[in-house]
Every structure is written in C-alpha cells, then in structure tokens.
Design a protein around this motif. Structure first.
Motif, PDB file in Angstrom:
ATOM      1  N   ARG A  80      -1.017   4.436  -4.000  1.00  0.00           N
ATOM      2  CA  ARG A  80      -1.706   3.338  -3.314  1.00  0.00           C
ATOM      3  C   ARG A  80      -2.284   2.313  -4.282  1.00  0.00           C
ATOM      4  O   ARG A  80      -2.738   1.248  -3.851  1.00  0.00           O
ATOM      5  N   ASN A 103       0.817  -1.216   0.000  1.00  0.00           N
ATOM      6  CA  ASN A 103       0.000   0.000   0.000  1.00  0.00           C
ATOM      7  C   ASN A 103       0.851   1.267   0.000  1.00  0.00           C
ATOM      8  O   ASN A 103       0.330   2.362  -0.209  1.00  0.00           O
ATOM      9  N   ASN A 104       2.155   1.122   0.226  1.00  0.00           N
ATOM     10  CA  ASN A 104       3.012   2.307   0.358  1.00  0.00           C
ATOM     11  C   ASN A 104       4.374   2.052  -0.284  1.00  0.00           C
ATOM     12  O   ASN A 104       5.392   2.038   0.386  1.00  0.00           O
ATOM     13  N   GLY A 113       1.134   9.334  -0.453  1.00  0.00           N
ATOM     14  CA  GLY A 113      -0.193   8.746  -0.462  1.00  0.00           C
ATOM     15  C   GLY A 113      -1.302   9.770  -0.478  1.00  0.00           C
ATOM     16  O   GLY A 113      -2.481   9.411  -0.571  1.00  0.00           O
ATOM     17  N   ARG A 121      -6.377  -4.603   0.340  1.00  0.00           N
ATOM     18  CA  ARG A 121      -6.323  -3.707  -0.813  1.00  0.00           C
ATOM     19  C   ARG A 121      -6.840  -4.434  -2.042  1.00  0.00           C
ATOM     20  O   ARG A 121      -6.516  -5.596  -2.280  1.00  0.00           O
TER      21      ARG A 121
END
Length: 816
Positions: A124, A89-90, A103, A296
């Motif tokens: 993201r 996610n990062n 983000g 996600r």
C-alpha cells in the motif's frame, strides 16, 4: 555516435539522440559517455557487462523519451516484469510469474521495491511516481543475498537524481490532452557552495478524468488520476572522501476510485460489459458518508553516507524512514444494488539502518560485508456494510439478471417476507423479522503486523583469470514477528447471518432466537455474515521468531572483449507468515496458523554480446525455478487469507536485441517466455496469476534534422499472451457453486492476448533548451482487462476492471 547505454539494455539509446545537444547548463543528469551506464545491483559501481545477473536498467533519458513515469508503463518494456495497477493503493508487481500485491500487514513481499537502497516494498505504500529519475534497475531472479527483504524473485531499485554540485539549472515540463489530462513537472538545482553543497527540488502533478462513466455520479467518472508528488534533496561533499545525501519524498493520491464492474448485474439500460458505464455508489452513511475513491499519503526520508577510507575500502551507511496512510472506499459487488460496500484503511511505519564495508583493490578479490536492522509496524482495517434485505434476495437467488429489480422492490417488506418463507420462517414471525433486517448492517476485521529484523550478509568476487571470475554470497536473517487480528459485528450482529445459521440449531433454540429477534429487533447470537466477531471484538495476538539463510553462487566468463557468459544458482526466501483467521462461531477466538517460509531454488545461464562493431547488442538468459511452500490466497468470507499451495515451478527465457542501424535510426526488441505453473497442493495444475507465457516489446527511434533542431519519431508496440487473474484459474470445472446464487459458470476471469501501440513525436530546438512533443498511448484504442474476480467473487459476483483507453496529448519542455 557514442553509446549511452548498458550492453544488456541498449534500449536506453533508442531515444537518446532525439533531444539533440543539451544546453551547457541544465538540471539533467550528466550523460554517461563511456561504453556503458554504471549500475549498482551488486552494491558497488559496475558496468553491466561485468554483472552476472539478469538486469534491465533504464537511464533517465530513456524514461523521458518514451514517456515512462509510472510503473505499469515501465513494465511494458522490461522482459519478465508485469505491473498491475488496480489502484495506486493496490498495485501488483510480477517478476517471472511471481506476484507481490498482498495488502495484509502480516505478509511479506516477493518482489522487493527499493528507493535509493531503502525498501518500500509494503504494497500500500510502494506505488510512487517515477519522476526526475537517474535510472531504474530491475534485477530478476532471487536477490535476497544482495537486496534482502522481499527479494524472493527479483527487485526494482529506483535511483533518484541527486543534486549537481557544479551546475545551477531549472527545467519545466507541462502537458495537456484528452480527458482533461494535465501534467506539470518542475526541477530546480541550486549550488549552495560550489563543488561542496547543493540542493535539488523536484515536484510533479498529474490529473486525468476517469475513463469509466458512473451513472450514479456522472460528475465523477471512475478511474481518475489525481497525483501530487515532490522531493527535496541535499548533497554535501566536504572533501574527496566523504559524501552525504539527504532525500525527502512526499506522494499524495486523491482520485475517484476503482471501477469494479459487475459481470452479473447491469446498470439500468446498460450492459455487463466492463467497457460500458458502471453504476457504483456507497449507501447508508458508510464510513461517515465518505464517497467512493482513494486518499493516500506517503512520506519518506532517506540519509545516505559514504566514506572512502582509502583507495580500496569504502564504508556506506543507509538510513530510511517511511510512513503511509491510505483509505479507499469501493463498491466490491460492482452493481447499482446496495449489496455490499467496503473500504480498506491501511497504515504503515518503517525504519531501517544498514552499514556496509566494501573492498575493491588492485588484486583479484573484491568483497563487501554488512549488517542491517529493519523495524516495521502496520495495520489493515476492512469495514463492510450490507443491506441485509438485498443480500437475502441474492442468497435466495431472487435477483434477476442481467437487469435486476430496483432497490425499492428488493427492500419491500412483502417481498422480504416471501423470501423469509423460503427459509422456513413461520408466517407469524415474518413481519417482525423482516423489519429487523437492516439496510446498513456493518462488520469489520483488522489485521496488524509488527516485525523486527536483523540481517548479516557478505558477498565476494574472485578473478581466477583475466576472463573467469566466481562470486558467492550469503545472508542470514532473523525476524521477530507479531500478528494481531480482531473482528466486530456492529449493532449486536447480523439478523440475516443468524437466519442463515438457524438450520444448524436445535428446533427449540430456533424458536427462542426468532422470538428474541421479533421482540428486540436484534439477534441474540451476535452473528456476522462474512466475518464472525472475535470475543468482545478484542484484538488477539501471536508472536514467533523465524530465521534462515539465503545464498548465491555465480560464475562469469569473458569469451572475448565483446562477449560474456554466466551461470548462477541462488536460494530465495519469503519469510514465514503468521496467518490469522476469524473465529468459526461468533464470540470465539481467532486462530493463527504458521505458513512455512516460501523458498525458491534458481538455476540460470545468460550471455551478453556485441556484434557489427558494437552496433548490435544481444542479451539473453534461460532460467528454471522450483518453489516449496508456495504461498497463495483464497477467500475466507470477505477476507483474502494466505494458504500454502505446495510446490510450483517456472521455466523461461528473456532476451533483448538493440541495433544502432545508423546515426539517425535505432531499433529494439525484447521478448520473454515464462511457463510458471503450480505443480502440487491446493492449486495443482493452475497457471500463476498475472503471468503471460509470452510477452514482446518492439520499437525504435528515427531522428531527422529540422529547422536547425531535431525531430525524433518513436513508435513502440507491446504485446502479451493470455493471463489469468487468480492462482485458482477461471476453469469450468472450478466454477460450480451452491446455492444457485453463487453459480459462476462463465470462464471469463482472464484476459486474452492483446497488444498496445504507442507513438511519440518530439521536436527539440537548436541548443536543446526547448522541446515540444505529441504523444498517443494505446493508439488503436484496444479494450483489455487489468483484473477480474476480485472481492465480489466471494459472493459469486465476479467484477472486472478495464485498462486505460487511448490518450492523445502534447507536452512542452523548457530548461535553463
């Protein structure tokens, strides 16, 4: 031996011979048997020796043979590219020292990531599995003229395998190893109408237990991997002039989360070393009781159409739709204490349309013109929760280190009342005020961004002679942007935040505030701790329109049939940012600042050559960049906000050598030097974050006939020099803060030089249908960091994230 690589990237041959002869019918992309692989970085098919750009291009065979199916693995072998996966996610993409990882929904990327020509650059949603790939192209230097959005300093283009119109086939790969590692890949190519219509389905799943033990949740170690991804694509060619591709992708992550490890407070009986167990957990029913970890989902649909009007003119259309939704729960203080728990809830939607007309006739001139429309909307919500009693003890510097007191001690009423006495709270008010401090106080902020963009671009190449040509391109972009921001303090606000603000209030007001807290258990001020709420918690907006030009000018000269040199000047641009800030006082209005567009002027010269009758390929380039209005980040409470850091520059060299020593032995080496520095402004004298001055990769493949098949041994070693994890480098003169609880006097938020050794041994049976491969990554079990500082640094509690340890496994392949 026939070549199967680009002259700039002969690395693609290193493992090409290992698989032996492929079966007659297979779902593998057909091997390119011309002198070079074809690339499309200039939006038309060219052999790489014809392209006056610093490009690294790997074909699917090279990716498979070195086991590259994740971005951070790819970066180890691409000079000038770094990829940091703090979590899926990062991710942080770094090209030539410049990082793109924000983000926030309001900030544009610096490094563009494309999937079959469609931008997937939003942080993201950009991290995807690299499976069933035709090739990957990494273009370095400003590429805004060619790639548009986000290509300030480079672009990564993922070219996925398309259906084969004349060969049915199936391939299955299955792997297993340490830490419950499991990986399965299946690819099926089906010809629905020979030479006209075909379908391709590819799916992969990957599992690995976390490699950071969590003493507060032993059954779920941190930094696990749990990925499912799939793709369905269709190709339709009704006649020789029309080509259509429809591609649908899905990517799903579900893992145990980021292993932030405190460098201040150790787990019970443990240490602060990032290479020992952590003790992380949520508390107080945060986000409905959700556990630590990431969920996600990314979905995309791409439609590609091409029409050959005649032998010279081609019309291309690219349509892209993409959406992502992610929620990550993490413990940003990195300790067992309930100081702070946080989450990031991000979502984004985009749609784009591009039309391009190209001309490539028999004469000296080739060109293309195009126009595109891009619309995007996104949001980032960050909820925070504190135990105000523990946070009070931290602010008062009354938590012992490295072994802190238990939570029961830190939340004991008598202990809290003693701390309140240190704040000057009257003895008569302390019991009631201590009782009013909450164990699950929450606040949050949300930023949102909407962009509508129009681009018009053109590029042309003219051959002045048979050996000298000049290229020039220009792009005009207009962005209509709207930024939104809101912040809330739940339950009427923070009692602790109010107590910290008391000294700035008149004495009479202080008494009234304390009396109200004692009577109601709530603060009358609505104060936050790290984020002050906006008026009514409502979202406030600002809209602006920005436009500008980017361009490039390139000259290329063929010294001989085997050697070419080129020189370029290019302007890149990262669009202006409407940067929001929380109110300075509770209930106020958010403020918005315009951060001017970041621009880079690039000067570069490069050369490519073949020696030893083509057995030795050399490729290198030297560059110098200057930046204006360099955008970096700093903490505003718990928020990372964008600021203008002023001027910056970078000077560097990238080189590659690949040598086909014999039919059975190949070797390669890549090297990159990058001196990237902030020259003036808020970060003057600092080095760029995540940017080693030196990086190196070396390896090769030795092949041997065995039992009628082929045994290929492929060792590789990658090394990089020291890196810092923030543009505000961890220097001793920058580490002193007040109060004492915020002191961070140890210069440790960096990674010293380190290297990783990998090894793969693959046996391919006669006929090429079956193969077995043993692999070991990080064979020496090197300990290294991939990040440090992080959100915890805003509280004076820097956290550290370790890299992956050694992994040993086996993979089996069958194809028909």
């Amino acid at each position: 031996m026939r070549k199967m690589w680009t002259s700039a990237l002969a690395l693609t041959t290193l493992c090409g011979m290992a698989a032996g002869q492929a079966a007659a019918q297979t779902v593998e992309t057909e091997t390119v048997v011309s002198d070079e692989i074809v690339v499309t970085v200039q939006l038309r098919e060219q052999q790489l020796s014809e392209v006056p750009i610093a490009v690294t291009a790997f074909d699917g065979d090279f990716l498979d043979k070195l086991g590259i199916d994740r971005f951070e693995e790819l970066a180890l072998y691409v000079p000038g590219l770094e990829v940091q996966e703090q979590s899926a996610n990062n991710p942080g993409f770094v090209i030539r020292g410049i990082t793109s990882d924000s983000g926030e929904a309001t900030v544009e990327a610096r490094v563009a990531v494309f999937q079959d020509g469609v931008s997937i650059s939003r942080s993201r949603g950009s991290y995807v599995e690299l499976f069933d790939m035709e090739r990957i192209e990494v273009s370095k230097g400003p590429q805004a003229t060619l790639f548009g959005r986000g290509a300030l300093i480079g672009a990564v283009n993922l070219v996925q395998n398309k259906p084969d119109l004349d060969a049915n086939g199936f391939r299955l790969e299955a792997g297993f190893g340490e830490d419950e590692y499991r990986r399965v890949l299946g690819v099926w190519n089906a010809v629905l109408a020979e030479d006209v219509f075909a379908m391709r389905i590819a799916a992969t799943t990957r599992r690995r237990d976390g490699f950071v033990d969590n003493t507060l949740d032993p059954s779920n170690p941190l930094r696990s991997m749990d990925v499912d991804a799939g793709r369905v694509s269709f190709r339709y060619e009704p006649n020789a002039n029309w080509r259509f591709d429809l591609i649908g992708n899905v990517h799903i992550d579900d893992n145990t989360g980021t292993a932030f490890k405190s460098g201040t407070f150790a787990p019970a009986g443990g240490s602060t070393s990032p290479y020992t167990p952590a003790a992380l957990a949520t508390f107080g029913g945060f986000e409905g009781g959700a556990p630590l970890g990431l969920n996600r989902e990314v979905y995309s649909l791409t439609f590609l159409a091409a029409y050959d009007i005649n032998e010279a003119f081609t019309l291309n259309a690219t349509t892209g739709w993409r959406t992502f939704d992610s929620v990550e729960i993490f413990d940003p203080d990195g300790s067992s204490l309930p100081i702070l728990i946080a989450a990031e809830d991000a979502a984004g939607y985009q749609w784009s349309q591009d039309f391009r007309l190209g001309y490539q006739g028999d004469g000296p001139l080739s060109w293309f013109i195009g126009a595109s429309y891009f619309t995007e909307s996104g949001r980032q919500r960050v909820p925070l929760q504190y135990d105000e009693r523990v946070l009070l003890a931290l602010f008062a510097d009354q938590i012992t280190a490295p072994q802190p007191q238990s939570t029961a001690v830190l939340t004991n009423s008598a202990f809290t009342q003693a701390l309140l006495g240190g704040l000057g709270i009257p003895a008569t008010a302390r019991p009631a005020v201590a009782a009013a401090l909450r164990g699950n106080y929450g606040e949050q902020f949300t930023n949102s961004g909407e962009t509508d963009s129009i681009d018009i671009y053109a590029d042309a190449t003219y051959a002045l002679t048979d050996r000298l040509d000049i290229s020039a391109g220009v792009r005009w972009s207009q962005d209509d942007k709207t930024t939104g921001f809101s912040a809330q303090a739940f339950g009427g606000g923070s009692v602790l935040g109010t107590l910290l603000a008391l000294p700035s209030l008149p004495a009479a007001t202080q008494a009234q505030v304390l009396q109200a807290i004692a009577l109601t258990g709530r603060t009358p001020l609505g104060t936050g701790i790290l984020v002050q709420p906006t008026a009514g918690g409502a979202t406030q907006f600002r809209s602006e329109t920005f436009d500008d030009f980017t361009w490039r000018l390139v000259g290329r000269y063929e010294v001989s049939d085997a050697t070419s040199v080129w020189a370029s000047y290019a302007r890149g641009r990262r669009p202006d940012v409407i940067a929001p800030s929380a109110p300075s006082a509770p209930g106020g209005n958010a403020t918005f600042r315009i951060i001017p567009a970041e621009t880079v002027d690039s000067f570069e010269i490069g050369a490519r050559t073949e020696l030893l009758d083509g057995a030795l390929d050399l490729d290198g380039s030297i560059y110098h960049y200057t930046y204006e209005n360099f955008q970096t980040t700093e903490f505003d409470g718990a928020r990372l906000v964008t600021i203008n850091a002023g001027e910056a520059s970078a000077t560097g060299f990238e080189g590659l050598a690949a040598w086909s020593i014999s039919d059975a032995l190949d070797a390669f080496v890549t090297y990159a030097y990058s001196e990237a520095r902030l020259d003036a402004g808020a970060r003057e004298g600092n080095r760029f974050r995540l940017s080693p001055d030196h990086s190196l990769a070396i390896g090769g493949t030795a092949s041997f006939p065995l039992f009628g098949g082929t045994l290929a041994l492929t060792p590789s070693y990658t090394w990089q020099s020291e890196v810092f994890f923030d543009d505000d480098n961890d220097r001793a003169d920058l580490q002193r803060r007040t109060p004492a609880a915020f002191s961070d006097l140890i210069v440790d938020e960096k990674q010293d030089a380190y290297g990783l050794l990998n090894f793969r041994a693959r046996y391919t049976a006669e006929g090429g249908r079956y193969a077995v491969e043993a692999f070991i990554t990080n064979a020496l079990d090197e300990e290294y960091l991939i990040d440090a500082g992080n959100t915890g640094d805003a509280l004076g509690l820097p956290t550290f994230i370790r890299g992956a340890p050694r992994l040993i496994g086996v993979e089996l392949t069958a194809q028909f």
